[in-house]
Scaffold this motif. Structure first.
Motif, PDB file in Angstrom:
ATOM      1  N   LEU A 157      41.547  28.630  48.992  1.00  0.00           N
ATOM      2  CA  LEU A 157      41.528  29.326  47.710  1.00  0.00           C
ATOM      3  C   LEU A 157      41.498  30.834  47.916  1.00  0.00           C
ATOM      4  CD1 LEU A 157      39.028  27.057  45.762  1.00  0.00           C
ATOM      5  CD2 LEU A 157      41.364  27.577  45.021  1.00  0.00           C
ATOM      6  N   PHE A 158      42.310  31.537  47.147  1.00  0.00           N
ATOM      7  CA  PHE A 158      42.398  32.995  47.220  1.00  0.00           C
ATOM      8  C   PHE A 158      42.301  33.549  45.803  1.00  0.00           C
ATOM      9  CE2 PHE A 158      44.400  31.417  50.973  1.00  0.00           C
ATOM     10  CZ  PHE A 158      44.136  32.338  51.979  1.00  0.00           C
ATOM     11  N   ALA A 159      41.767  34.758  45.680  1.00  0.00           N
ATOM     12  CA  ALA A 159      41.696  35.429  44.385  1.00  0.00           C
ATOM     13  C   ALA A 159      41.717  36.933  44.621  1.00  0.00           C
ATOM     14  CB  ALA A 159      40.443  35.026  43.621  1.00  0.00           C
ATOM     15  N   VAL A 160      42.084  37.684  43.575  1.00  0.00           N
ATOM     16  CA  VAL A 160      42.099  39.139  43.657  1.00  0.00           C
ATOM     17  C   VAL A 160      40.669  39.649  43.826  1.00  0.00           C
ATOM     18  CG1 VAL A 160      42.577  41.264  42.385  1.00  0.00           C
ATOM     19  CG2 VAL A 160      44.209  39.375  42.319  1.00  0.00           C
ATOM     20  N   ARG A 161      40.514  40.564  44.744  1.00  0.00           N
ATOM     21  CA  ARG A 161      39.194  41.125  45.019  1.00  0.00           C
ATOM     22  C   ARG A 161      39.166  42.609  44.678  1.00  0.00           C
ATOM     23  NH1 ARG A 161      36.035  37.666  47.938  1.00  0.00           N
ATOM     24  NH2 ARG A 161      37.113  35.788  48.650  1.00  0.00           N
ATOM     25  N   GLY A 162      37.984  43.105  44.385  1.00  0.00           N
ATOM     26  CA  GLY A 162      37.837  44.513  44.076  1.00  0.00           C
ATOM     27  C   GLY A 162      38.022  45.377  45.304  1.00  0.00           C
ATOM     28  N   ALA A 163      38.179  46.656  45.061  1.00  0.00           N
ATOM     29  CA  ALA A 163      38.386  47.594  46.167  1.00  0.00           C
ATOM     30  C   ALA A 163      37.114  47.688  47.010  1.00  0.00           C
ATOM     31  CB  ALA A 163      38.745  48.963  45.616  1.00  0.00           C
TER      32      ALA A 163
ATOM     33  N   ALA B 247      37.643  47.700  38.229  1.00  0.00           N
ATOM     34  CA  ALA B 247      36.375  47.373  38.900  1.00  0.00           C
ATOM     35  C   ALA B 247      36.145  45.863  38.911  1.00  0.00           C
ATOM     36  CB  ALA B 247      35.226  48.083  38.197  1.00  0.00           C
ATOM     37  N   TYR B 248      37.008  45.138  39.624  1.00  0.00           N
ATOM     38  CA  TYR B 248      36.816  43.691  39.713  1.00  0.00           C
ATOM     39  C   TYR B 248      35.495  43.380  40.410  1.00  0.00           C
ATOM     40  CZ  TYR B 248      41.757  42.802  38.634  1.00  0.00           C
ATOM     41  OH  TYR B 248      42.967  42.711  38.018  1.00  0.00           O
ATOM     42  N   PRO B 249      34.760  42.417  39.871  1.00  0.00           N
ATOM     43  CA  PRO B 249      33.595  41.947  40.631  1.00  0.00           C
ATOM     44  C   PRO B 249      34.071  41.112  41.820  1.00  0.00           C
ATOM     45  CG  PRO B 249      33.934  40.564  38.714  1.00  0.00           C
ATOM     46  CD  PRO B 249      34.942  41.686  38.615  1.00  0.00           C
ATOM     47  N   GLU B 250      33.228  40.973  42.794  1.00  0.00           N
ATOM     48  CA  GLU B 250      33.558  40.056  43.884  1.00  0.00           C
ATOM     49  C   GLU B 250      33.690  38.660  43.287  1.00  0.00           C
ATOM     50  OE1 GLU B 250      34.472  39.194  47.878  1.00  0.00           O
ATOM     51  OE2 GLU B 250      34.286  41.088  46.746  1.00  0.00           O
ATOM     52  N   PRO B 251      34.852  38.013  43.424  1.00  0.00           N
ATOM     53  CA  PRO B 251      35.033  36.714  42.763  1.00  0.00           C
ATOM     54  C   PRO B 251      34.028  35.687  43.267  1.00  0.00           C
ATOM     55  CG  PRO B 251      36.810  37.136  44.327  1.00  0.00           C
ATOM     56  CD  PRO B 251      36.038  38.409  44.208  1.00  0.00           C
ATOM     57  N   SER B 252      33.405  35.007  42.314  1.00  0.00           N
ATOM     58  CA  SER B 252      32.418  33.987  42.655  1.00  0.00           C
ATOM     59  C   SER B 252      32.741  32.741  41.837  1.00  0.00           C
ATOM     60  CB  SER B 252      31.012  34.486  42.318  1.00  0.00           C
ATOM     61  OG  SER B 252      30.056  33.477  42.565  1.00  0.00           O
ATOM     62  N   TYR B 253      32.763  31.605  42.508  1.00  0.00           N
ATOM     63  CA  TYR B 253      33.091  30.358  41.822  1.00  0.00           C
ATOM     64  C   TYR B 253      32.545  29.188  42.621  1.00  0.00           C
ATOM     65  CZ  TYR B 253      36.977  31.140  45.097  1.00  0.00           C
ATOM     66  OH  TYR B 253      37.727  31.431  46.209  1.00  0.00           O
TER      67      TYR B 253
END
Length: 816
Positions: A810-816, A734-740
């Motif tokens: 920039l890219f990161a793993v996102r949740g389903a 359950a990855y959160p939507e990446p925020s940075y």
């Protein structure tokens, strides 16, 4: 034409004349300027006669080039010489050629992997035309096949086994089919008298107990008629030591000892001191005849293949130090190898060293690289595992091939043996395995297929020519037919079932003794694709992407590999990012597992370091020399110290893998975290790994995420290193939507610092710097940040820093 009025340091006599200028390439009535050294394709490219075969699908448009005969012409100037003998010397001709001088035959060649020398004494009284006619390699191979009567069932239509030419020129699962022709190495005239140094073989050893280095130079000379029977003197100088011998025949040996010789070490284990070594040939009254000069290094290398409780091992032991080999496989860096310069060798091998590699395997489907390659390996401390040139096919052992194989082996063993970086001669790539498992045995019906080379001829050549080094019959090879050739418990294995049919987590199922090939595909960098596929709308299945994917069902394997871990994306940018993440994750899974089992497992050689053109492949550095995320990941995986969480029968453990010379005493902070960023439990444990050793510590039960949890994970931190353990695959977490937050600071002269501060868990953050500018590069690859953590990425080659552009790259793993 260039005249050298002194001995060259490769053993040529007093007068050597370069023949690099004034060549013409002729075909069907056309005449084009030719560059020598070079090849047909590069000359046609320079003349604008063909499109760049590396772009779009142009490879198919130039297929005709490899199906033709070609002629190179020049005119040798009239030249008076006082020397008794004049030789025409080719260091490399690709491949089947007829040489004529003034229309008269001088000689024929049939092997790309060896040099040729022809006596043309007396032919330079006036200007004389020199021609080199290259036959179509397909036709030449077919003629040999017909001569041998090879069965099509066993050999198919593949020309490779019937011609001594770079096998991957005809295409591979990462390379184009662009078989070329040409004078691909140096060509010159050599004028000499009395005698010349025909071959020098320095047997370099060291007594590690006393520190005394020893060089025994075994010398072969060729004499003119007038020089027959004359007394000659061969003088050896190395490291301040000097010795000489007088002889009257065609061979001699002279030995010099160097007290307190400084040892050559692989990188990470010590320095790489090199000693100038020179052999001078002169007459008894002191007249110089020629010199040979190289650099040598003193080291003792053995391969321990002894039996133990796990089977039989395969461990490099250098100067008494047992070494876990951190390796990369090397293929020809260009499908047109004459384009690979000394500077390019240095650039690519420096990339290998910067990635943490200490071993480079020169793969058997390519070439014996030029001396400059091994010179750089000597300097950088990169151990070289050198294949003989046989790959993925049965090879007939009858004449004329057998004679060519022996000649090329003897020549190249003698040529390369001065290099201290060279630690192993290997008989072939995958052919012993292929005979057992790939359906060759039945169709061959008792015909020869190469076993006599790998278990007979080649080990004999090495023993005769270079007895200071180990020989191994193949990769993979278990050491004996008593075991399967690819038995993980014995010798060397290749692990390809994982990529072809399974998931990379299956690397965890066994502990091979040495893994010489394994890997996972990914596309090249975005800027590389944009250059190679101009004007194309990029998609995994677009025409150009499909053409630059040579592996059988390659895209299917990429997609299935993604689907096991992620929801397969529909947009190209996410697909491109995730396939590169998957490649890095796959290799990391194998290397971390196998390194944690040192000394049972004694090495990994990742397939592969480099590419020969822009292509979707297993490479860490793409065809335009851009590092993929895998290259950055190798820097972590191959560092002297590696922190990793591994599974054991009793449960997960934290492993401290220490390949440094000192002990590693570390306090490890363990945290069980929630996907939302909350610390659920934490503890500190002490772990100490001795020099060149591995230590492990069980993860306390309260720190373990619940089995099958999609909301908890484990973080281990020690001395700036981090290891992560997720109990489920990404698509189930359950990855959160990446925020940075992103801040960009311009540092001047094309440099910028991109600082990223995470508000949430940000998994495998990647800045694709080449999206900012084609020449831009980032100093870091994949990063995982916990909430509140920051990281700074240094970008070079970016002249107009801009926060919005950085955010888009920039890219990161996102949740389903």
């Amino acid at each position: 034409m260039t005249t050298t009025a002194r001995p060259r340091n490769d053993g040529t006599p007093l007068e050597a004349v370069s023949l690099h200028e004034g060549w013409t390439l002729r075909h069907e009535g056309r005449a084009l300027p030719a560059e020598v050294p070079g090849c047909v394709h590069t000359d046609l490219l320079a003349a604008g006669a063909i499109p760049d075969p590396f772009l779009s699908a142009n490879e198919t448009a130039v297929e005709w080039v490899g199906r033709r005969d070609w002629v190179y012409d020049t005119v040798l100037p009239a030249r008076a010489t006082a020397h008794e003998r004049t030789d025409l010397v080719f260091d490399g001709l690709d491949t089947v050629a007829e040489i004529t001088l003034g229309g008269e035959p001088v000689g024929r060649t049939a092997n790309m992997h060896r040099g040729y020398r022809f006596d043309i004494t007396g032919h330079l009284a006036e200007r004389v035309p020199l021609s080199v006619r290259f036959a179509c390699s397909y036709d030449a191979a077919e003629a040999v096949r017909e001569h041998l009567g090879a069965s099509p069932e066993a050999y198919g239509t593949d020309p490779r086994p019937f011609i001594r030419k770079m096998a991957c020129a005809y295409g591979w699962d990462w390379g184009p089919s662009l078989p070329t022709a040409g004078i691909w190495k140096d060509v010159r005239l050599e004028h000499w008298s009395t005698a010349r140094l025909a071959r020098v073989r320095p047997l370099v050893t060291v007594d590690t107990a006393t520190g005394t280095g020893r060089v025994e130079a075994r010398i072969d000379v060729e004499r003119t008629g007038a020089g027959a029977g004359l007394a000659l003197i061969a003088e050896l100088r190395v490291g301040g030591a000097h010795a000489a011998v007088e002889f009257e025949g065609g061979t001699a040996a002279v030995t010099a000892e160097v007290p307190d010789a400084a040892l050559w070490w692989p990188r990470g284990y010590g320095e790489q001191p090199l000693y100038d070594c020179e052999v001078a040939l002169r007459t008894a009254d002191g007249a110089p005849l020629g010199t040979w000069a190289r650099r040598v290094g003193f080291r003792d290398v053995v391969v321990d293949t002894g039996a133990d409780e796990h089977g039989s091992g395969f461990t490099f032991v250098v100067n008494g130090e047992r070494i876990f080999a951190r390796g990369v496989n090397w293929i020809p860096d260009d499908v047109f190898p004459s384009r690979v310069t000394a500077a390019r060798y240095r650039e690519r091998l420096t990339q290998a060293a910067r990635a943490g590699a200490d071993t480079v395997r020169v793969w058997g489907g390519g070439i014996f690289e030029r001396d400059e390659f091994y010179d750089v390996c000597d300097e950088l401390g990169l151990m070289v595992w050198q294949d003989f040139l046989f790959a993925c096919a049965p090879y007939p052992e009858e004449q004329p091939l057998r004679g060519e194989v022996e000649a090329e082996a003897r020549e190249n063993v003698a040529r390369l043996m001065p290099h201290p970086s060279l630690v192993l001669w290997n008989g072939n790539n995958e052919n012993l395995w292929g005979f057992r498992d790939w359906g060759w045995e039945g169709p061959l019906a008792g015909d020869s297929w190469g076993e006599g080379y790998y278990l007979g001829l080649l080990p004999r050549v090495v023993a005769d020519t270079d007895p200071t080094r180990a020989y191994w019959a193949g990769s993979p090879w278990s050491g004996s037919w008593e075991h399967h050739p690819n038995d993980p418990a014995h010798g060397v294995v290749h692990s390809w079932d994982v990529w072809n049919t399974a998931d990379y987590t299956d690397y965890l199922d066994d502990v091979p003794r040495f893994v010489a090939e394994f890997g996972w595909q990914a596309p090249p960098a975005y800027a590389t694709l944009r250059r190679a596929l101009p004007g194309e709308e990029l998609a995994p299945g677009s025409p150009g992407m499909l053409h630059h994917q040579k592996a059988e069902d390659g895209d299917g394997k990429l997609e299935r590999g993604l689907a096991r871990h992620f929801d397969v994306p529909t947009d190209f940018d996410t697909w491109h990012y995730l396939t590169q993440v998957n490649q890095a994750r796959a290799v990391a899974t194998g290397v971390e597992h196998w390194r944690s089992h040192w000394p049972r497992c004694a090495g990994t050689i990742v397939w592969q370091l480099n590419d020969c053109w822009p292509v979707t492949s297993w490479a860490a550095v793409d065809g335009d020399a851009r590092p993929k995320p895998l290259w950055h990941e190798l820097r972590r995986l191959y560092a002297d110290r590696l922190l990793t969480v591994q599974r054991r029968a009793a449960g997960p453990v934290v492993c401290a893998v220490n390949q440094s010379a000192g002990a590693w005493d570390a306090e490890v902070l363990l945290r069980r975290m929630s996907a939302a960023g909350e610390v659920l439990a934490e503890a500190r444990v002490r772990i100490t790994a001795g020099p060149r050793a591995v230590a492990e510590c069980a993860v306390p039960q309260e720190l373990l995420p619940a089995a099958g949890s999609g909301t908890e994970y484990l973080v281990a931190d020690a001395d700036g290193l981090r290891a992560l353990h997720f109990p489920v695959r990404d698509r189930e977490f359950a990855y959160p939507e990446p925020s940075y937050e992103v801040a960009v600071e311009h540092l001047g002269e094309g440099c910028a610092a991109v600082r990223v501060t995470a508000r949430t868990l940000v998994r495998d953050l990647l800045l694709q710097a080449d999206r900012l500018a084609p020449g831009a590069a980032a100093d870091r690859g994949l990063l995982t940040l916990l909430p509140g953590e920051s990281a700074t990425i240094l970008v070079t080659g970016w002249d107009a820093p801009d926060r919005a552009a950085a955010e888009a790259a920039l890219f990161a793993v996102r949740g389903a």
